[in-house]
Enzyme design. Structure first.
Site, mmCIF file in Angstrom:
data_model
loop_
_atom_site.group_PDB
_atom_site.id
_atom_site.type_symbol
_atom_site.label_atom_id
_atom_site.label_comp_id
_atom_site.label_asym_id
_atom_site.label_seq_id
_atom_site.Cartn_x
_atom_site.Cartn_y
_atom_site.Cartn_z
ATOM 1 N N ASP A 47 0.910 -5.847 -11.266
ATOM 2 C CA ASP A 47 1.436 -6.337 -9.997
ATOM 3 C C ASP A 47 2.893 -5.890 -9.847
ATOM 4 O O ASP A 47 3.671 -5.983 -10.795
ATOM 5 C CB ASP A 47 1.347 -7.871 -9.967
ATOM 6 C CG ASP A 47 1.667 -8.438 -8.599
ATOM 7 O OD1 ASP A 47 0.731 -8.630 -7.816
ATOM 8 O OD2 ASP A 47 2.858 -8.680 -8.322
ATOM 9 N N GLU A 96 -0.295 -5.643 -3.479
ATOM 10 C CA GLU A 96 0.531 -4.888 -4.416
ATOM 11 C C GLU A 96 -0.055 -4.895 -5.822
ATOM 12 O O GLU A 96 0.621 -4.606 -6.808
ATOM 13 C CB GLU A 96 1.947 -5.463 -4.452
ATOM 14 C CG GLU A 96 2.068 -6.847 -5.077
ATOM 15 C CD GLU A 96 1.831 -7.986 -4.105
ATOM 16 O OE1 GLU A 96 2.338 -9.097 -4.372
ATOM 17 O OE2 GLU A 96 1.154 -7.787 -3.079
#
Length: 386
Positions: free
Chosen positions: A253, A296
């Site tokens: 992430d 993301e």
């Protein structure tokens, strides 16, 4: 009794001329010659019939191949077996490494020997410059680039140009230790037909794979999407259970991504995601998988990788991302970090369904990622197998 030539009596008492026995011998010899010629023609007909049967079987396999990888296996393995050849190679023109990437992304089992990639078609253009048809020729130095490894004793070659819509796709190359197998001047009808069929099937298979990739690729980052990952993850779990090889799953992430988006705008955020995806991919092997899972977040599969090696890969990715400046179109320099969670397939749960093992492995990697973010970000965390 008159003098002079006397006729002879045959067994029936009839008189025969002196040349009648000679004529009979000539006729008998001619009959034997015609019979031998007929036998040879019958043998050739039977051989051609058997050859046609084999070609028909091969054509059915080529046309019926379900994927690019299966088509290549058919050409390299089935052709060699069906026609008792000593070596077969397939040369493909692949300047963008597209075919190699497609095969790697499929985790396809393709024979290691026999498949060769060329960055351009220049060598094939030169080889087939004066013949748009198959070439039957003795083996020689000019043909070494068509075969990855030299097979001792191969002296006779048949080289088939694979051309579609006027451009070279590649070359299918057959080799034999029998000097009489491929003689210059012999008929190439079967081989021409095969070359045309293979060229069309290869082009069609590539087009199909491109369409598949279009539906399984994230348009923003160029890596695979979640749909591809879920399908491939199930395949890798099944393969790992069968072989006993370890399998590592990694969640990644981008830290503080929402703040970056709010501050610099979505275009800068898109550029960050694309750059991070390229950095991840650069650290992986051809058999590894990276996909954008959502937002993301990225997910990585590392087949045949122990947990410690997976952690080392994760740490390498973390360091490289943190050390780079994102080449974004902004006035200020963008630096980002990533957090990673790593898990390993639970190989002890043999009774579990593959889908349950996938869910467990992914869940533990996600949980490890959450712990990495909760304890400060820009770090790697892992979970045990169970």
């Amino acid at each position: 009794m008159p003098t002079g030539s006397k006729g002879l009596n045959d067994k029936s008492g009839q008189r025969t001329s002196p040349g009648s026995h000679l004529s009979g011998a000539v006729l008998q010899a001619e009959n034997q010659r015609l019979r031998a010629q007929l036998d040879a023609m019958m043998r050739e007909a039977r051989l051609n019939q058997e050859k046609m049967r084999r070609f028909d079987l091969l054509e059915r396999k080529v046309i019926g191949a379900a994927s690019l990888a299966e088509l290549i296996r058919t050409l390299l393995q089935d052709y060699r077996t069906l026609f008792e050849l000593d070596t077969v190679s397939l040369v493909l023109v692949d300047p963008q490494h597209e075919v190699a990437q497609i095969l790697a992304s499929q985790a396809a089992s393709v024979p290691e020997d026999g498949l060769i990639f060329l960055d351009s078609d220049q060598a094939l253009q030169a080889l087939y410059a004066h013949a748009g048809r198959p070439i039957l020729t003795p083996n020689g130095p000019a043909h070494t680039f068509l075969f990855e490894t030299e097979v001792p004793g191969v002296v006779s070659l048949a080289l088939l140009p694979l051309v579609h819509h006027g451009r070279f796709i590649g070359s299918l190359n057959l080799g034999s230790k029998d000097r009489q197998r491929f003689l210059s001047g012999s008929s190439t009808d079967f081989l021409e037909r095969l070359a045309a069929l293979v060229a069309v099937c290869l082009d069609s298979a590539l087009a199909t794979e491109r369409l598949k990739l279009a539906g399984l690729t994230d348009a923003l980052t160029g890596v695979h999407n979640r749909r591809y990952f879920e399908s491939r993850c199930l395949e890798e779990v099944v393969a790992a259970r069968r072989s006993g090889a370890p399998l590592v799953c990694m969640f990644l992430d981008v830290d503080h991504f929402k703040k970056l988006n709010d501050t610099l705008g979505h275009q800068a955020g898109d550029e960050v995601l694309g750059y991070v995806a390229r950095l991840i991919k650069a650290q992986l092997r051809g058999s590894d998988v990276v996909a954008r899972y959502g937002g993301e977040e990225f997910v990585v599969l590392l087949p045949a990788t122990p947990l410690q090696a997976g952690l080392e890969t994760a740490e390498r990715i973390r360091r490289i991302v943190a050390a780079q400046s994102v080449p974004a179109k902004t006035q200020e320099t963008i630096r980002v970090t990533v957090s990673l969670g790593v898990s390993m397939l639970d190989t002890t749960a043999t009774a579990e369904e593959p889908s349950a093992l996938v869910a467990d492995m992914v869940s533990r990697a996600d949980k490890a990622l959450y712990e990495a973010k909760a304890t400060g970000r820009n770090r790697v965390m892992s979970t045990p197998e169970a």
